[in-house]
Design an enzyme around this catalytic site. Structure first.
Site, mmCIF file in Angstrom:
data_model
loop_
_atom_site.group_PDB
_atom_site.id
_atom_site.type_symbol
_atom_site.label_atom_id
_atom_site.label_comp_id
_atom_site.label_asym_id
_atom_site.label_seq_id
_atom_site.Cartn_x
_atom_site.Cartn_y
_atom_site.Cartn_z
ATOM 1 C CB CYS A 1 -24.747 7.459 28.822
ATOM 2 S SG CYS A 1 -26.261 6.769 28.179
ATOM 3 C CE LYS B 1 -27.331 3.231 22.074
ATOM 4 N NZ LYS B 1 -26.116 4.025 22.234
ATOM 5 C CG ASN B 2 -23.909 1.801 20.196
ATOM 6 O OD1 ASN B 2 -24.573 2.841 20.250
ATOM 7 N ND2 ASN B 2 -23.510 1.149 21.271
ATOM 8 N NE ARG C 1 -19.159 8.120 27.338
ATOM 9 C CZ ARG C 1 -20.149 7.687 26.580
ATOM 10 N NH1 ARG C 1 -21.351 8.179 26.739
ATOM 11 N NH2 ARG C 1 -19.937 6.762 25.662
ATOM 12 C CG ASP D 1 -22.823 -0.833 25.920
ATOM 13 O OD1 ASP D 1 -22.307 -0.076 26.762
ATOM 14 O OD2 ASP D 1 -22.771 -0.628 24.693
ATOM 15 N NE ARG E 1 -29.288 8.963 24.838
ATOM 16 C CZ ARG E 1 -28.041 8.908 25.279
ATOM 17 N NH1 ARG E 1 -27.806 8.941 26.554
ATOM 18 N NH2 ARG E 1 -27.035 8.817 24.446
HETATM 19 C C1 EPZ Z 1 -19.116 2.975 22.430
HETATM 20 O O1 EPZ Z 1 -18.846 4.191 23.102
HETATM 21 C C2 EPZ Z 1 -20.575 2.734 22.582
HETATM 22 N N1 EPZ Z 1 -21.321 3.850 22.032
HETATM 23 C C3 EPZ Z 1 -20.907 2.591 24.055
HETATM 24 O O2 EPZ Z 1 -22.262 2.263 24.145
HETATM 25 C C4 EPZ Z 1 -20.061 1.479 24.663
HETATM 26 O O3 EPZ Z 1 -20.302 1.432 26.042
HETATM 27 C C5 EPZ Z 1 -18.594 1.726 24.393
HETATM 28 O O4 EPZ Z 1 -18.376 1.912 22.984
HETATM 29 C C6 EPZ Z 1 -17.680 0.615 24.863
HETATM 30 O O5 EPZ Z 1 -18.072 -0.583 24.265
HETATM 31 C C7 EPZ Z 1 -21.482 3.957 20.733
HETATM 32 O O6 EPZ Z 1 -21.008 3.167 19.934
HETATM 33 C C8 EPZ Z 1 -22.335 5.081 20.259
HETATM 34 P P1 EPZ Z 1 -15.007 4.085 23.698
HETATM 35 P P2 EPZ Z 1 -17.514 4.987 22.814
HETATM 36 O O7 EPZ Z 1 -14.415 5.213 22.969
HETATM 37 O O8 EPZ Z 1 -17.057 4.672 21.464
HETATM 38 C C9 EPZ Z 1 -12.116 6.174 26.854
HETATM 39 C C10 EPZ Z 1 -24.436 2.469 25.069
HETATM 40 O O9 EPZ Z 1 -25.010 2.416 26.161
HETATM 41 N N2 EPZ Z 1 -11.816 7.179 25.828
HETATM 42 O O10 EPZ Z 1 -14.745 2.704 23.185
HETATM 43 O O11 EPZ Z 1 -17.765 6.384 23.194
HETATM 44 C C11 EPZ Z 1 -13.565 6.223 27.339
HETATM 45 O O12 EPZ Z 1 -13.763 7.220 28.300
HETATM 46 C C12 EPZ Z 1 -23.064 2.989 25.015
HETATM 47 O O13 EPZ Z 1 -24.935 2.141 23.979
HETATM 48 C C13 EPZ Z 1 -10.784 8.068 26.058
HETATM 49 O O14 EPZ Z 1 -10.150 8.045 27.111
HETATM 50 O O15 EPZ Z 1 -16.560 4.309 23.864
HETATM 51 C C14 EPZ Z 1 -13.754 4.815 27.863
HETATM 52 O O16 EPZ Z 1 -13.237 4.702 29.153
HETATM 53 C C15 EPZ Z 1 -22.692 4.056 25.895
HETATM 54 N N3 EPZ Z 1 -10.488 8.993 25.088
HETATM 55 C C16 EPZ Z 1 -12.891 3.967 26.908
HETATM 56 O O17 EPZ Z 1 -11.986 4.881 26.282
HETATM 57 C C17 EPZ Z 1 -11.153 9.036 23.902
HETATM 58 O O18 EPZ Z 1 -10.823 9.893 23.065
HETATM 59 C C18 EPZ Z 1 -13.667 3.259 25.811
HETATM 60 O O19 EPZ Z 1 -14.551 4.184 25.216
HETATM 61 C C19 EPZ Z 1 -12.202 8.112 23.673
HETATM 62 C C20 EPZ Z 1 -12.509 7.187 24.655
#
Ligand code: EPZ
Length: 420
Positions: A118, A23-24, A124, A308, A401
């Site tokens: 989610c 998916k990702n 987020r 995840d 999803r």
């Molecule tokens: C990706 O989310 C995945 N989603 C998530 O999968 C996964 O949990 C996550 O990476 C961590 O491995 C997709 O790839 C579509 P991040 P992403 O930006 O990229 C903070 C699933 O169930 N942050 O690496 O959105 C954020 O809040 C999911 O498949 C900021 O603060 O995650 C988090 O605490 C859901 N500011 C941390 O960074 C930003 O601008 C890491 O988030 C962006 C993120």
């Protein structure tokens, strides 16, 4: 009409289950169609709700999406529309933010609301995306309920991510391909989906080096071509099925079509807790285990233990002997589902939003459940498969999803699960 799963637990599982495309990875490749006049063919696309939303987004932005069957599709720009990302779609999945950079770099402007997805973290945020685009010369306006970015031409820049971000890395890496000059991204995420995306962008004519390491360099090019992208197997789905088979702990389950090497952190935990497993080149075999021993887990960016997989692992620990501390370091709402597990009979103490202590083993009992998000949802399906009696799970859109035809596939290995 809302659909639900009805699961009768404690049925032995055995047989083979195939892993679908990630998916990702899929969600990050669709927006590339906005950056080329040529068609993009995507192979091994999972048939899941988030991918359907991304395809609707492409159509809304003036692209044809031909479903060719067997997980293949072809996307081509027709009458590309610019400026606004449709709010109803942006609200439904967080990866909609991947469309922002391609529109900005090709149209000079984009307007969009805060992306949905989610509810696993307080807000987020997307601050690191916005800061990155600003470093590349975009004017960023934070409006009441939306953002407007404008940039006649994006320029290469040095961008350091204060926190490791998967989609942030992917978004800025992709956008930088059509910016003027060189971009250097520091403290990048290293998830396998990132080098996969970079490999395809390079096939399209981009010049990216270092993807899969903390430093990625992108030399901007004038245009990108099309091509064919083979989506890598979903490592989270593979790990989830491995944990599921270990937790039900009844027969021999083969998880096929996967990349075991993407799950090193899970195998290290399995070794410690005593799960009986064997890895092949593209498969995982889970055998019944004599005794599962409690072992804590700390989530971490790749190659660490994936957030995840945390919820599924927490369910496994309800069946393990002893105390395990689950430390969720990435999100502050991903342990909330422990309350639901407790209602099913688990003995879990929430220390704070990031840490819970599981005391096992405990018997679980079927209940009526509403699931909060995708990964908590699949964890509760695992709990229901272990539980005595009937579990009814509402709001399965959240599970669909990310998992294709879950009920059908689990039934094939012996689960008593119906979708109604
Ligand atoms: C990706 O989310 C995945 N989603 C998530 O999968 C996964 O949990 C996550 O990476 C961590 O491995 C997709 O790839 C579509 P991040 P992403 O930006 O990229 C903070 C699933 O169930 N942050 O690496 O959105 C954020 O809040 C999911 O498949 C900021 O603060 O995650 C988090 O605490 C859901 N500011 C941390 O960074 C930003 O601008 C890491 O988030 C962006 C993120």
């Amino acid at each position: 009409m809302q659909q639900k799963f009805i699961i009768n637990g404690q049925k032995p599982l055995a047989g083979s289950i195939k892993v679908k495309g990630a998916k990702n990875a899929a969600l990050k490749v669709f927006p590339l169609a906005l950056m080329t006049d040529e068609p993009i063919r995507v192979v091994n696309v999972p048939d899941i709700e988030d991918c359907h939303r991304a395809q609707e987004m492409l159509a809304a932005l003036g692209h044809s999406v031909k479903i060719l069957g067997d997980g293949q599709m072809e996307i081509q720009r027709q009458n590309k529309t610019c400026l606004n990302l449709p709010a109803d779609l942006v609200n439904k999945f967080r990866s909609s933010v991947m469309f922002v950079g391609p529109l900005l770099v090709t149209c000079g402007e984009v307007h969009f609301p805060h992306p949905g997805g989610c509810v696993i973290g307080a807000t987020r945020p997307i601050d690191m995306f916005l800061d990155g685009f600003a470093k590349m010369g975009a004017r960023v306006e934070r409006l009441e309920n939306s953002y407007r970015l404008t940039a006649p031409k994006l320029q290469g820049a040095f961008i350091f991510f204060p926190k490791v971000t998967v989609t942030g890395t992917e978004s800025l890496m992709t956008t930088a391909c059509l910016a003027q000059g060189e971009t250097v991204l520091e403290n990048c995420a290293m998830e396998p989906e990132i080098p996969a995306l970079a490999g395809f962008l390079n096939k399209m004519g981009a010049k990216i080096t270092g993807a899969g390491t903390p430093t990625i360099k992108i030399a901007g090019v004038k245009k990108l071509g099309g091509g064919e992208y083979q989506i890598i197997p979903d490592r989270i789905e593979a790990g989830t099925f491995a944990i599921l088979a270990a937790a039900v702990n009844s027969g021999e389950v083969v998880i096929a079509n996967c990349e075991p090497k993407h799950l090193g952190a899970l195998w290290a935990l399995f070794d410690r807790v005593g799960v009986n497993y064997k890895l092949g080149k593209n498969s995982i075999k889970i055998f019944p285990s004599a005794k599962i021993i409690a072992e804590g887990a700390v989530t971490h960016e790749y190659p660490g233990f994936a957030t995840d997989l945390q919820s599924a692992y927490t369910v496994l620990m309800t069946q393990a002997h002893g105390l395990s501390l689950i430390h969720e370091t990435i999100y502050d709402r991903r342990l909330l589902f422990c309350d639901t597990l407790t209602q099913m009979g688990a003995n879990i103490i929430m220390a704070d939003p990031h840490r819970s202590v599981v005391n096992g083993p405990t018997k679980l009992y079927g209940r009526k459940l509403v699931i909060p998000d995708l990964r908590a949802g699949i964890a509760l399906v695992i709990a229901a498969l272990i539980a005595k009696g009937k579990t009814e799970i509402d709001n399965i859109y959240q599970i669909e999803r990310g998992y294709e035809k879950l009920a059908e596939r689990l039934k094939n290995i012996g689960a008593d699960i119906e979708k109604i």
